[in-house]
Design a protein around this motif. Structure first.
Motif, mmCIF file in Angstrom:
data_model
loop_
_atom_site.group_PDB
_atom_site.id
_atom_site.type_symbol
_atom_site.label_atom_id
_atom_site.label_comp_id
_atom_site.label_asym_id
_atom_site.label_seq_id
_atom_site.Cartn_x
_atom_site.Cartn_y
_atom_site.Cartn_z
ATOM 1 N N TYR A 167 2.875 4.998 -7.030
ATOM 2 C CA TYR A 167 3.887 4.767 -8.066
ATOM 3 C C TYR A 167 3.373 5.102 -9.458
ATOM 4 O O TYR A 167 4.140 5.008 -10.430
ATOM 5 C CB TYR A 167 4.345 3.300 -8.027
ATOM 6 C CG TYR A 167 5.152 2.963 -6.790
ATOM 7 C CD1 TYR A 167 6.517 3.188 -6.746
ATOM 8 C CD2 TYR A 167 4.521 2.458 -5.670
ATOM 9 C CE1 TYR A 167 7.253 2.895 -5.612
ATOM 10 C CE2 TYR A 167 5.243 2.155 -4.513
ATOM 11 C CZ TYR A 167 6.610 2.378 -4.491
ATOM 12 O OH TYR A 167 7.324 2.097 -3.356
ATOM 13 N N ILE A 180 13.776 -0.869 -6.725
ATOM 14 C CA ILE A 180 13.726 -2.306 -6.905
ATOM 15 C C ILE A 180 14.605 -2.765 -8.077
ATOM 16 O O ILE A 180 14.875 -3.958 -8.236
ATOM 17 C CB ILE A 180 12.258 -2.772 -7.106
ATOM 18 C CG1 ILE A 180 12.111 -4.264 -6.740
ATOM 19 C CG2 ILE A 180 11.793 -2.534 -8.524
ATOM 20 C CD1 ILE A 180 12.224 -4.540 -5.289
ATOM 21 N N GLY A 196 3.832 -7.884 -4.507
ATOM 22 C CA GLY A 196 2.669 -7.205 -5.047
ATOM 23 C C GLY A 196 1.363 -7.792 -4.549
ATOM 24 O O GLY A 196 1.142 -7.937 -3.342
ATOM 25 N N THR A 210 11.360 -10.477 -6.440
ATOM 26 C CA THR A 210 11.746 -9.194 -5.852
ATOM 27 C C THR A 210 10.576 -8.261 -5.566
ATOM 28 O O THR A 210 10.785 -7.173 -5.048
ATOM 29 C CB THR A 210 12.758 -8.474 -6.755
ATOM 30 O OG1 THR A 210 12.211 -8.359 -8.078
ATOM 31 C CG2 THR A 210 14.083 -9.226 -6.810
ATOM 32 N N GLY A 211 9.360 -8.672 -5.859
ATOM 33 C CA GLY A 211 8.201 -7.837 -5.518
ATOM 34 C C GLY A 211 6.949 -8.698 -5.452
ATOM 35 O O GLY A 211 6.454 -9.149 -6.491
ATOM 36 N N GLU A 219 8.731 -7.822 -0.187
ATOM 37 C CA GLU A 219 7.735 -6.774 -0.437
ATOM 38 C C GLU A 219 7.878 -5.663 0.592
ATOM 39 O O GLU A 219 7.775 -5.906 1.790
ATOM 40 C CB GLU A 219 6.318 -7.351 -0.403
ATOM 41 C CG GLU A 219 5.228 -6.330 -0.659
ATOM 42 C CD GLU A 219 5.429 -5.579 -1.973
ATOM 43 O OE1 GLU A 219 5.586 -4.332 -1.912
ATOM 44 O OE2 GLU A 219 5.454 -6.222 -3.035
ATOM 45 N N ASN A 238 9.805 3.202 -10.052
ATOM 46 C CA ASN A 238 10.242 2.558 -8.814
ATOM 47 C C ASN A 238 11.692 2.117 -8.959
ATOM 48 O O ASN A 238 11.997 0.922 -9.014
ATOM 49 C CB ASN A 238 9.336 1.357 -8.507
ATOM 50 C CG ASN A 238 9.677 0.702 -7.186
ATOM 51 O OD1 ASN A 238 10.242 1.328 -6.297
ATOM 52 N ND2 ASN A 238 9.355 -0.572 -7.048
ATOM 53 N N ASP A 272 10.363 -8.626 -10.540
ATOM 54 C CA ASP A 272 9.093 -7.945 -10.741
ATOM 55 C C ASP A 272 9.070 -6.679 -9.893
ATOM 56 O O ASP A 272 9.827 -6.526 -8.938
ATOM 57 C CB ASP A 272 7.924 -8.862 -10.360
ATOM 58 C CG ASP A 272 6.632 -8.441 -11.027
ATOM 59 O OD1 ASP A 272 6.663 -7.516 -11.857
ATOM 60 O OD2 ASP A 272 5.584 -9.045 -10.729
ATOM 61 N N GLY A 273 8.189 -5.803 -10.226
ATOM 62 C CA GLY A 273 8.073 -4.524 -9.539
ATOM 63 C C GLY A 273 7.498 -3.517 -10.498
ATOM 64 O O GLY A 273 7.328 -3.802 -11.694
#
Length: 633
Positions: free
Chosen positions: A24, A176, A66, A63-64, A94, A173, A166-167
């Motif tokens: 990414y 997301i 990580g 939402t992420g 994830e 990206n 988050d993301g």
């Protein structure tokens, strides 16, 4: 929900200050520190810990996931807060999770090393499932949804109090930060839900606005001048589907009928939700019916299409594996299980497994030589190896769950009738006297619960299957680990062997039968590759299993007599308040009980359900009635 292979993240650790994601072209967190960023952006942006103080439960959606720093920072803040909520549930999605090895590297210098070590120890096989990880004796739970966020946001059954958006950067990206994804957050938001993100990109703010959030800018973290914070303020009130409403949201006590695998698992899960549990058992001791077998198997299943049964069995097997790691040690536990493959050769098995991308810590395809070596049997066929499967004594498993739940077990209390009223639900004996009452009731009595169930939902198509196990003592050869296929076999730990089992529908004969013994021994010989069946005196056990036509359990609320909403959808059916069913575990009681109990407890209490909506519908007790309605139209 269509599953796809989980592709682990590629992480570049060459920069000692911050891990990077080469796919990414972005970093995992600000250089000023992951925990500092989490505290400012996500905790601070959602007014935490103040907003969770004094609550029974607080639910966060991320939402992420990580590297997991936001979860660890939130967990640490919960630990440090003397006024913390009783229970913290953290849901995180994830698509590209870290491998266990990379997770260890990511947290080698964690600000919370103890918490990071616990997360690493609980890290699941990377399968496309909703993995429920439990910490702090169940008071902190991580529901880790592995896969695409767009798919998971359709499938989550939860009401969330705060959202961590988050993301990687939207430009790098965009998936997301997809407008549909952001808009769908409103379906999951509680009335006082808040959201926060480090991004102030216009599409992000517009997406939150379309979801019903009022969005503002706030001072950002470190080099970021601004960030976005939001509160849920929809123009119109959000109506939750009747079939997704909690059945006993404010209950602090629960009554479970039946002290077998299903009842014990429900008691354990309800205790983890903070309820005091009473269990009524008709017999003189727990696990006296099908759960009283001397040993039984637990494992997942595999199918090329990864359909409902394979996905549910995998989720259940992983839940069982996690629960066993939490409970006190059982008298014996045989780790690992072989399931023989009779149709595919080893190369075909490997190709299917590779196509689904299931990891080796969940499932492996073994050739005949490897399978024979691992089992200690003269096997002639390849086999599927489940490292997390195995065998255990069901009665001891039941006792361990009841003990961990600190449940009040009342034996020799057959329940003749149920009555709604008083404190919620009352269990009555044959003379109409109240045995126990509570605002939350779980009907988990197996065969003993059938008369009670007939009065609540009489048209359930349940079948009773008789099964006979056979015991050989001594036995030779003995498998090194449980083996299944056409039947199953496991060593008893004392030089003997249990094998079986027969299946006879609607057969009430409690006697051991020579014909069944012969069938079991022939099956054992075929399973093990023996030249002929052994001869042994008649010995074993007879039990009965309750099953449904689709071979899935019955877990969930029962439809109320009067309906006002949409009756063509399971989630549209109003349910009887305070009551949940958990039964018909069939021959997979050990494999299914842990997950079934957790789902039942979540439905009663209104906590996030540790199962996606499609699978929740697949085990809903109302599914058969809905099928009949659809056929009629």
């Amino acid at each position: 929900m269509k599953t796809a292979p989980i592709v682990p993240a590629r992480v570049d650790f060459s920069d000692a200050e911050v891990a990077q994601a080469p796919d990414y072209g972005d970093v995992y967190h600000a250089r000023a520190g992951a925990f500092a960023q989490a505290r400012h952006v996500f905790l601070g942006g959602n007014q935490l810990p103040a907003r969770w103080q004094g609550r029974t439960r607080f639910v966060i959606l991320e939402t992420g996931f990580g590297l997991g720093n936001n979860f660890l920072a939130t967990w640490a803040a919960w630990r440090e807060d003397a006024q913390r909520c009783e229970r913290l549930v953290f849901i995180s999605i994830e698509k590209h999770p870290l491998t266990r090895e990379d997770l260890a590297r990511a947290h080698a210098r964690s600000p919370a090393p103890e918490l990071a070590a616990q997360l690493l120890a609980a890290w699941p096989p990377l399968t496309p499932n909703l993995h429920g990880l439990s910490f702090e004796q169940g008071r902190v739970r991580l529901l880790l949804a592995l896969g695409d966020a767009r798919e998971w946001l359709r499938e989550l059954v939860a009401e969330v109090d705060a959202i961590y958006l988050d993301g990687f950067a939207p430009a790098r990206n965009p998936e997301i930060w997809d407008p549909w994804l952001l808009k769908s957050l409103g379906r999951l938001a509680a009335t006082d839900c808040t959201a926060a993100t480090w991004s102030v990109a216009r599409p992000v703010r517009d997406g939150l606005t379309s979801a019903g959030f009022a969005v503002e800018k706030a001072p950002g973290f470190a080099a970021k001048g601004q960030m976005s914070v939001a509160r849920f303020a929809p123009r119109h009130g959000v109506q939750r589907p009747p079939g997704r409403q909690p059945l006993a949201a404010h209950a602090r006590e629960a009554l479970v009928i039946g002290a077998g695998l299903a009842g014990a698992a429900c008691a354990h899960a309800l205790a983890r939700e903070g309820l005091a549990v009473t269990v009524l058992e008709a017999h003189a001791q727990s696990a006296s019916e099908g759960s009283g077998n001397p040993g039984g198997l637990f494992h997942g299943t595999f199918h090329a299409s990864d359909g409902l049964h394979a996905r549910f069995n995998r989720a259940a097997a992983l839940a069982t594996q996690r629960l066993l790691a939490e409970l006190p040690a059982l008298p014996w536990l045989q780790a690992g299980l072989l399931r023989l493959e009779s149709k595919l050769d080893h190369e075909a098995m490997q190709a299917l497994l590779q196509g689904q991308g299931l990891p080796p810590d969940y499932l492996q395809a073994l050739g005949a030589v490897d399978a024979a070596t691992r089992s200690g049997l003269p096997l002639q066929s390849p086999a599927w190896f489940y490292p997390g499967g195995g065998a255990l004594p069901p009665r001891a498993y039941v006792h361990a769950m009841l003990q961990a739940a600190q449940a009040r077990l009342l034996t020799q209390r057959p329940v003749a009738a149920l009555r709604a009223g008083g404190a919620g639900w009352q269990a009555l004996d044959g003379q109409g006297r109240i045995l126990a009452e509570a605002p939350a009731l779980v009907l988990a009595g197996g065969h003993a619960g059938l008369p009670l169930l007939q009065g609540l939902m009489p048209d359930l198509p349940l079948m009773s299957l008789r099964g006979q196990l056979s015991h050989l003592s001594p036995a030779s050869p003995l498998p090194h680990l449980p083996v299944a296929g056409a039947g199953y076999a496991l060593a008893d730990g004392q030089g003997g062997l249990w094998c079986g089992a027969t299946v006879q529908a609607e057969d009430a004969d409690p006697r051991l039968r020579d014909s069944d013994q012969d069938s079991n021994l022939s099956q054992w010989a075929e399973l093990a590759g023996l030249p002929q069946p052994p001869r042994a005196p008649l010995a074993g056990r007879v039990g009965w299993r309750l099953v449904t036509p689709d071979r899935l359990p019955l877990v969930g609320g029962l439809p109320a007599p009067e309906q006002t909403g949409r009756q063509d959808l399971l989630r549209g059916l109003k349910r009887l308040p305070g009551l949940v069913l958990c039964t018909a575990l069939g021959s997979r009681g050990i494999s299914w009980a842990a997950l079934a109990g957790q789902v039942a407890a979540a439905q009663l209490c209104g906590s996030p359900v540790p199962l996606e909506a499609e699978l929740l519908d697949a085990i809903d007790p109302a599914r058969f009635a809905l099928r009949w309605v659809r056929k009629a139209h």
